[in-house]
Design a protein around this motif. Structure first.
Motif, short mmCIF file in Angstrom:
data_model
loop_
_atom_site.label_atom_id
_atom_site.label_comp_id
_atom_site.label_asym_id
_atom_site.label_seq_id
_atom_site.Cartn_x
_atom_site.Cartn_y
_atom_site.Cartn_z
N LEU A 129 -25.18 70.22 -86.21
CA LEU A 129 -25.01 70.58 -87.51
C LEU A 129 -26.09 72.00 -87.63
CD1 LEU A 129 -25.70 67.16 -88.92
CD2 LEU A 129 -23.99 68.64 -89.71
N THR A 130 -27.26 71.99 -86.90
CA THR A 130 -28.05 73.07 -86.58
C THR A 130 -28.08 73.63 -85.47
OG1 THR A 130 -30.17 71.79 -86.40
CG2 THR A 130 -29.69 72.38 -88.54
N TYR A 131 -27.48 73.06 -84.53
CA TYR A 131 -27.40 73.21 -83.02
C TYR A 131 -26.17 72.89 -82.37
CZ TYR A 131 -29.26 68.58 -82.08
OH TYR A 131 -29.37 67.28 -81.83
N GLY A 132 -25.76 73.09 -81.15
CA GLY A 132 -24.84 72.66 -80.67
C GLY A 132 -23.43 73.38 -80.80
N TYR A 133 -22.43 72.90 -80.38
CA TYR A 133 -21.09 73.51 -80.50
C TYR A 133 -20.85 73.77 -82.00
CZ TYR A 133 -15.94 74.78 -80.20
OH TYR A 133 -14.61 75.13 -80.37
N ASP A 134 -20.40 74.96 -82.47
CA ASP A 134 -19.69 75.24 -83.94
C ASP A 134 -20.80 74.73 -84.86
OD1 ASP A 134 -17.82 76.40 -85.28
OD2 ASP A 134 -16.69 74.30 -85.72
N ALA A 135 -22.15 74.72 -84.60
CA ALA A 135 -23.21 74.65 -85.47
C ALA A 135 -22.97 75.35 -86.86
CB ALA A 135 -24.48 74.58 -84.88
N PHE A 136 -23.53 74.96 -87.87
CA PHE A 136 -23.34 75.75 -89.27
C PHE A 136 -24.70 76.58 -89.38
CE2 PHE A 136 -21.46 71.58 -90.19
CZ PHE A 136 -20.49 72.15 -91.12
N PRO A 137 -24.37 77.94 -89.89
CA PRO A 137 -25.43 78.68 -90.15
C PRO A 137 -26.53 78.06 -91.02
CG PRO A 137 -23.29 79.82 -90.54
CD PRO A 137 -23.16 78.43 -90.48
N ASN A 138 -26.24 77.35 -91.84
CA ASN A 138 -27.00 76.45 -92.94
C ASN A 138 -26.36 75.13 -93.00
OD1 ASN A 138 -28.35 75.10 -94.55
ND2 ASN A 138 -29.19 76.75 -95.54
N PRO A 139 -26.52 73.92 -92.65
CA PRO A 139 -25.78 72.83 -93.11
C PRO A 139 -25.74 72.58 -94.55
CG PRO A 139 -27.94 72.17 -92.17
CD PRO A 139 -27.92 73.57 -92.11
N GLN A 140 -26.40 73.10 -95.53
CA GLN A 140 -26.18 73.10 -96.85
C GLN A 140 -24.65 73.29 -97.18
OE1 GLN A 140 -28.67 71.91 -99.12
NE2 GLN A 140 -26.86 71.89 -100.44
N ARG A 141 -24.00 74.17 -96.36
CA ARG A 141 -22.66 74.29 -96.63
C ARG A 141 -21.87 73.15 -96.81
NH1 ARG A 141 -19.47 78.19 -92.63
NH2 ARG A 141 -21.06 79.79 -93.47
N LEU A 142 -22.24 71.99 -95.64
CA LEU A 142 -21.42 70.86 -95.66
C LEU A 142 -21.91 69.87 -96.96
CD1 LEU A 142 -19.62 69.05 -94.05
CD2 LEU A 142 -21.50 68.47 -92.65
N TRP A 143 -23.06 70.02 -97.39
CA TRP A 143 -23.77 69.12 -98.11
C TRP A 143 -23.22 69.49 -99.48
CZ3 TRP A 143 -24.78 67.39 -93.99
CH2 TRP A 143 -26.15 67.50 -93.27
N ASP A 144 -22.83 70.80 -99.70
CA ASP A 144 -22.15 71.33 -100.75
C ASP A 144 -20.73 70.73 -101.13
OD1 ASP A 144 -24.47 72.65 -101.65
OD2 ASP A 144 -24.01 74.62 -101.21
N HIS A 145 -20.04 71.01 -100.01
CA HIS A 145 -18.61 70.66 -99.74
C HIS A 145 -18.49 68.97 -100.06
CE1 HIS A 145 -14.79 69.58 -97.93
NE2 HIS A 145 -15.30 68.64 -97.33
N TRP A 146 -19.56 68.31 -99.58
CA TRP A 146 -19.62 66.79 -99.70
C TRP A 146 -19.55 66.55 -101.47
CZ3 TRP A 146 -22.50 65.07 -94.87
CH2 TRP A 146 -21.73 64.98 -93.85
N ASP A 147 -20.54 67.21 -102.15
CA ASP A 147 -20.87 67.25 -103.53
C ASP A 147 -19.30 67.45 -104.24
OD1 ASP A 147 -23.47 66.70 -103.12
OD2 ASP A 147 -24.20 68.65 -103.56
N LYS A 148 -18.46 68.50 -103.96
CA LYS A 148 -17.47 68.80 -104.29
C LYS A 148 -16.43 67.94 -104.31
CE LYS A 148 -18.08 73.76 -104.44
NZ LYS A 148 -17.75 75.10 -103.76
N VAL A 149 -16.39 67.13 -103.21
CA VAL A 149 -15.42 66.15 -102.74
C VAL A 149 -15.77 64.68 -103.68
CG1 VAL A 149 -14.51 64.24 -101.11
CG2 VAL A 149 -14.73 66.78 -100.32
N LYS A 150 -17.32 64.62 -103.56
CA LYS A 150 -17.50 63.34 -104.48
C LYS A 150 -17.20 63.61 -105.86
CE LYS A 150 -20.31 59.70 -105.48
NZ LYS A 150 -19.78 58.54 -104.93
N ALA A 151 -17.15 64.80 -106.67
CA ALA A 151 -16.98 64.99 -107.78
C ALA A 151 -15.49 64.66 -108.26
CB ALA A 151 -17.10 66.60 -108.24
#
Length: 318
Positions: A199-221
């Motif tokens: 998420l913040t480190y390791g392979y293919d980590a996000f520049p900012n994990p907020q991108r994933l949280w935002d995606h989950w918010d849209k899926v939740k909706a």
């Protein structure tokens, strides 16, 4: 959406209701949703426990976390690798409904080791996960995504499914990419398997994990269209759905529906969703054996979850 085929036997006609052959079926996905998504996380990184799992839970979702037992820390007092989870943390995640599954004890690439070593690697990890979480893993995720056929024949034994397809949802996926992915899943009634590591480190980590949280918010909706389930849940459901047969008998006051499923009921434990579609019906009740089933009305559809290995279902209409 393609509807499930079944055997239909009619013993009599209703005075007010008659059903066509495609108006009673097992939904393709739980809750008769348009598509399904499973979020999977590889290699047991510590922040999957500290960041990903709490964010999933915040939205009512559960994820699938595949681990390599050799890398998992014994407990919070015995940390040999601060970047990895502990067995105590994995037990807590499992207790909360997340799936902890097998990614090989030592992440051995199927193409580089003898089959007997691959077998031992899989069995050892199964045993470790069961011993530490109390739950036997019923899925398998291929290390290095290598799916050598001889190894696959070992990996699929006593499983509801193995991860043979996935879509990276890490650094390379923009918000627009993720939106298009979800829209396509809904349009095609598909099952999407999202995969990432860090998420913040390791392979293919996000520049900012907020991108994933935002995606989950849209899926939740869009949860009226999307079933977010663990990999085991969706794999088991889709396999059961394909193999369940329905013996349907019409009677004066309703229906008697007898499900038949020949899969191993010790491994395939996911309830299925029945759909009965009929205009003009105001109310429906259903009971399987002695258990009253929760029936929900959505438009001209009535849906309820049932045990495909269970007794006959009695349905009454008003």
């Amino acid at each position: 959406m393609k509807k499930f085929l079944f055997y239909l036997f009619t013993l009599g006609l209703f005075s007010n209701y008659a059903f066509s052959s495609d108006s009673i079926y097992v939904a393709r996905y739980k809750g008769d949703k348009a598509c399904a998504i499973s979020y999977t996380f590889d290699d047991g990184l510590a922040e999957q426990y500290t960041l990903a799992a709490p964010q999933l839970e915040k939205r009512g979702f559960r994820g699938t976390f595949c681990v390599n037992g050799v890398k998992v820390n014994k407990d919070n007092k015995h940390i040999t690798d601060t970047t990895r989870v502990t067995w105590t943390q994995l037990k807590e995640m499992s207790d909360k409904g997340h799936e902890i599954t097998n990614h090989g004890w030592a992440h051995k690439n199927f193409s580089r080791f003898p089959l007997e070593e691959i077998r031992e690697d899989i069995v050892k990890n199964d045993s470790a996960i069961l011993a530490n979480t109390g739950v036997m893993p019923r899925t398998f995720f291929y290390p290095n995504n290598n799916k050598k056929e001889e190894g696959k024949r070992i990996a699929v034994q006593n499983r509801v499914g193995t991860r043979t397809k996935q879509r990276s949802i890490g650094r390379k996926s923009t918000p627009r990419d993720l939106e298009k992915w979800v829209a396509t899943l809904i349009a095609t009634n598909d099952w999407g398997v999202g995969m990432t590591h860090g998420l913040t480190y390791g392979y293919d980590a996000f520049p900012n994990p907020q991108r994933l949280w935002d995606h989950w918010d849209k899926v939740k909706a869009m949860e009226d269209k999307i079933w977010v389930g663990t990999f085991r849940e969706v794999a088991a459901y889709t396999e059961e759905q394909k193999h369940t047969r329905l013996d349907i008998r019409q009677q004066k006051k309703g229906l008697i529906i007898t499900p038949q499923l020949d899969l191993d009921k010790e491994i395939f434990t996911e309830p299925l969703t029945m759909v009965i579609q009929k205009e003009g019906v105001r109310k429906m009740t259903a009971r399987q054996g002695k258990k009253k089933l929760a029936v929900h009305k959505i438009g001209d559809k009535f849906i309820f979850d049932f045990n495909p290995f269970g007794e006959a279902i009695k349905v009454y209409l008003k």
